[in-house]
Design a protein around this motif. Sequence first.
Motif, mmCIF file in Angstrom:
data_model
loop_
_atom_site.group_PDB
_atom_site.id
_atom_site.type_symbol
_atom_site.label_atom_id
_atom_site.label_comp_id
_atom_site.label_asym_id
_atom_site.label_seq_id
_atom_site.Cartn_x
_atom_site.Cartn_y
_atom_site.Cartn_z
ATOM 1 N N ASN A 103 -3.307 -20.094 -0.810
ATOM 2 C CA ASN A 103 -2.276 -19.186 -0.293
ATOM 3 C C ASN A 103 -2.128 -17.966 -1.190
ATOM 4 N N LEU A 104 -2.194 -18.181 -2.490
ATOM 5 C CA LEU A 104 -2.078 -17.055 -3.419
ATOM 6 C C LEU A 104 -3.249 -16.102 -3.237
ATOM 7 N N GLU A 105 -4.449 -16.668 -3.107
ATOM 8 C CA GLU A 105 -5.629 -15.808 -2.934
ATOM 9 C C GLU A 105 -5.567 -15.035 -1.623
ATOM 10 N N SER A 106 -5.068 -15.697 -0.592
ATOM 11 C CA SER A 106 -4.913 -15.020 0.699
ATOM 12 C C SER A 106 -3.891 -13.875 0.575
ATOM 13 N N PHE A 107 -2.795 -14.135 -0.136
ATOM 14 C CA PHE A 107 -1.771 -13.111 -0.364
ATOM 15 C C PHE A 107 -2.345 -11.939 -1.145
ATOM 16 N N VAL A 108 -3.060 -12.231 -2.213
ATOM 17 C CA VAL A 108 -3.628 -11.177 -3.053
ATOM 18 C C VAL A 108 -4.646 -10.357 -2.268
ATOM 19 N N ASP A 109 -5.491 -11.030 -1.475
ATOM 20 C CA ASP A 109 -6.469 -10.298 -0.645
ATOM 21 C C ASP A 109 -5.743 -9.403 0.343
ATOM 22 N N GLY A 110 -4.659 -9.921 0.943
ATOM 23 C CA GLY A 110 -3.880 -9.132 1.892
ATOM 24 C C GLY A 110 -3.281 -7.894 1.238
ATOM 25 N N VAL A 111 -2.762 -8.059 0.035
ATOM 26 C CA VAL A 111 -2.176 -6.916 -0.680
ATOM 27 C C VAL A 111 -3.259 -5.892 -1.023
ATOM 28 N N ALA A 112 -4.416 -6.398 -1.461
ATOM 29 C CA ALA A 112 -5.513 -5.492 -1.845
ATOM 30 C C ALA A 112 -5.990 -4.678 -0.656
ATOM 31 N N GLU A 113 -6.030 -5.293 0.529
ATOM 32 C CA GLU A 113 -6.536 -4.605 1.722
ATOM 33 C C GLU A 113 -5.481 -3.715 2.377
ATOM 34 N N SER A 114 -4.213 -3.988 2.085
ATOM 35 C CA SER A 114 -3.136 -3.246 2.736
ATOM 36 C C SER A 114 -2.937 -1.881 2.081
ATOM 37 N N GLU A 115 -2.432 -0.941 2.847
ATOM 38 C CA GLU A 115 -2.104 0.358 2.258
ATOM 39 C C GLU A 115 -0.670 0.407 1.756
ATOM 40 N N ALA A 116 0.088 -0.658 2.035
ATOM 41 C CA ALA A 116 1.483 -0.694 1.593
ATOM 42 C C ALA A 116 1.553 -0.923 0.083
ATOM 43 N N THR A 117 2.685 -0.559 -0.496
ATOM 44 C CA THR A 117 2.963 -0.843 -1.902
ATOM 45 C C THR A 117 3.776 -2.123 -1.965
ATOM 46 N N VAL A 118 3.388 -3.038 -2.806
ATOM 47 C CA VAL A 118 4.055 -4.342 -2.865
ATOM 48 C C VAL A 118 4.663 -4.554 -4.248
ATOM 49 N N VAL A 119 5.940 -4.925 -4.249
ATOM 50 C CA VAL A 119 6.588 -5.366 -5.482
ATOM 51 C C VAL A 119 6.836 -6.859 -5.332
ATOM 52 N N ALA A 120 6.229 -7.642 -6.222
ATOM 53 C CA ALA A 120 6.331 -9.107 -6.117
ATOM 54 C C ALA A 120 7.120 -9.631 -7.301
ATOM 55 N N SER A 121 8.123 -10.449 -7.032
ATOM 56 C CA SER A 121 8.903 -10.995 -8.153
ATOM 57 C C SER A 121 8.325 -12.350 -8.553
ATOM 58 N N TRP A 122 8.173 -12.540 -9.855
ATOM 59 C CA TRP A 122 7.525 -13.724 -10.407
ATOM 60 C C TRP A 122 8.354 -14.364 -11.499
ATOM 61 N N ASN A 123 8.347 -15.683 -11.495
ATOM 62 C CA ASN A 123 8.844 -16.463 -12.628
ATOM 63 C C ASN A 123 7.889 -16.197 -13.803
ATOM 64 N N LEU A 124 8.457 -15.937 -14.974
ATOM 65 C CA LEU A 124 7.657 -15.551 -16.155
ATOM 66 C C LEU A 124 6.563 -16.568 -16.466
ATOM 67 N N TYR A 125 6.897 -17.852 -16.409
ATOM 68 C CA TYR A 125 5.939 -18.891 -16.833
ATOM 69 C C TYR A 125 4.886 -19.114 -15.770
ATOM 70 N N ALA A 126 5.253 -18.943 -14.500
ATOM 71 C CA ALA A 126 4.261 -19.019 -13.417
ATOM 72 C C ALA A 126 3.295 -17.837 -13.511
ATOM 73 N N TRP A 127 3.851 -16.651 -13.803
ATOM 74 C CA TRP A 127 3.027 -15.446 -13.921
ATOM 75 C C TRP A 127 2.034 -15.565 -15.076
ATOM 76 N N SER A 128 2.512 -16.055 -16.232
ATOM 77 C CA SER A 128 1.636 -16.217 -17.402
ATOM 78 C C SER A 128 0.450 -17.113 -17.055
#
Lengths: 304, 283
Positions: free
Chosen positions: A100-125
């Motif tokens: 699901n994360l890879e699908s989300f990231v691919d979608g963001v990369a292909e989209s022309e929209a600007t995305v702000v994603a909020s992340w838990n610090l430890y999950a992000w690390s």
Amino acid sequence: MMERAYVKTVSAKDLKSLFEDEFGRLKQAVDAGKNTALVSEPYAGRDMLLDELSSNLGGAERVSFGSVADAEGDVPEDADVYLVEGCRYLYTRRIDGFENLESFVDGVAESEATVVASWNLYAWSYVRQATEVDDVFREDIVLPELGTSSIAELVASEYDITDFKSDLEETREEGGDITDRLPAGIRFRLGERSDNVFEQITALSGGNLGVARSVFESRTWEDGSEDDVGELSYEDAFMLLVVLTKEDVEHQVLEEVVSPNSLEKSIRKLSDAGYVESDDGRVTLRPERLVNAVERLERRNLVW
Amino acid sequence: MVSGVPDLTEVQPFDIDSTTVVGAVFTLAVAYVLARFAAYALTRLSERSVKRRTTVKMFIPVTRSVIYAAALYYVLGPLFNLTSGQLLAFSGVLGAVLGLGIKELFANMVAGIVMVFESPYRTGDKVEFRDYYGEVTDIGIRSTKLTTPDDSVVTVPNYLVFTNAVSNANAGSVEMMVVVEFHVAADTDIDRAVSVVREGLKISRYVHLSDNHGVQVLVEDRRGYRRLRGKAYINDVRNEQAFRSDVTERVLAKFEEEGIESPDVSAALLDDAGSVGSAGEEA
């Protein structure tokens, strides 16, 4: 889902004033069209900061993942800016758990929209090392710890602090500047031993506003910070790590990542130790034990 | 009398009597107890944090050396007051004792002192030494103790360090690279197998990921099968076996679920018996 009382009363405007620099950088990144990760510890107010950004930007779309089951990773295609909450639910620590994360990231990369994603610090690390998510989210903004004066003003604005007026005056006179410049570990150790209740609250909360509120409500500083739980087994510590990264997670998700045979025992042990609450099939991290939980996991080299 | 030269008749001869011997033995005993206590206290302190463990344990041999050196100086100091005749007699006795067979003990002690300063390994390192592999749990004046993965304690004389190669897996760091191997049939979907192994490494509860510590899977083509070598860093050298077991269990379960087959045993044996696989490629 368990109600999070500790963040409901802070207005987004208050948060914006507490994190002025970070909000400025966020706005600049969005204006420049950069996909941005907004990162913070649990309960530090990042989703409410997204609220303020949303009202500031006008036409931004909100996408919210409330659980692992909800987080399918699709990015809609009809807005210029997306504000995405709950990205920590986009992955689980199992083989094929990043789809699901890879699908989300691919979608963001292909989209022309600007995305702000909020992340838990430890999950992000973890995910930025385990996947290529930071190739797409090139800007990451981490919310800092708040100082004693900010925590004191926040608590004073929301609660009856008649009993602590003198401590508040002392904090205002000192400005909290001297100790706030010390390294965090030393600052918090000094704070724990202070007579000033706001310095104690800041130390016990690690400068986290949601945790500070919880500490004030439960009067945790009166119990001291003595850790009488004893050593956790590695299995229990790993489960604590998973709950830390998810903040609030279903039992069935935990079953996929920890040993099913010891799941209930570990939940019980962590619950008895005060780290988590288990209710209605979900396990939630208790905010007033966040700092202690992170310290334990750091000692085991489970968070980095 | 020439000025500046001491009058030898004024030097008090040093007498070694029972009091001296008892004093020396008592001093060495106290030094031994102090050294053991210091090692115990530092060991307890080191176990409170994985990250600080190797740093704190590094001070154990140093502290012990300082204590013993101080005790030896206190005991042997009076030797400097020996007359030339007494000194000559002492040297003769020392030479004879060394020649009679404790030269190896002496060599070990010298090596132990050198190791304190040269540090080919530290307490907490995982080292391979001849046929032995394990965690260094103690560096003494005479020998080094390793604890093997099967929990056996191996005592290695220190002088062997200077005459043999020592392989150090983590060199003072808490994290360490571990390799986990899998074998799959030659006709398997190799991309999928590699992906499963890579994810198995990344999701392990013992893995440590950072900019410098990534995950790698190498593929080697052998006659009749393929060998996959997964490499990743673990968060604590003591989790090596647990990590291998964790990754192996998850990957094999996934292989079974997806029909990724193990190689035919006879093909693997034939290959091991005499052939060399083609060069590996990184996946």
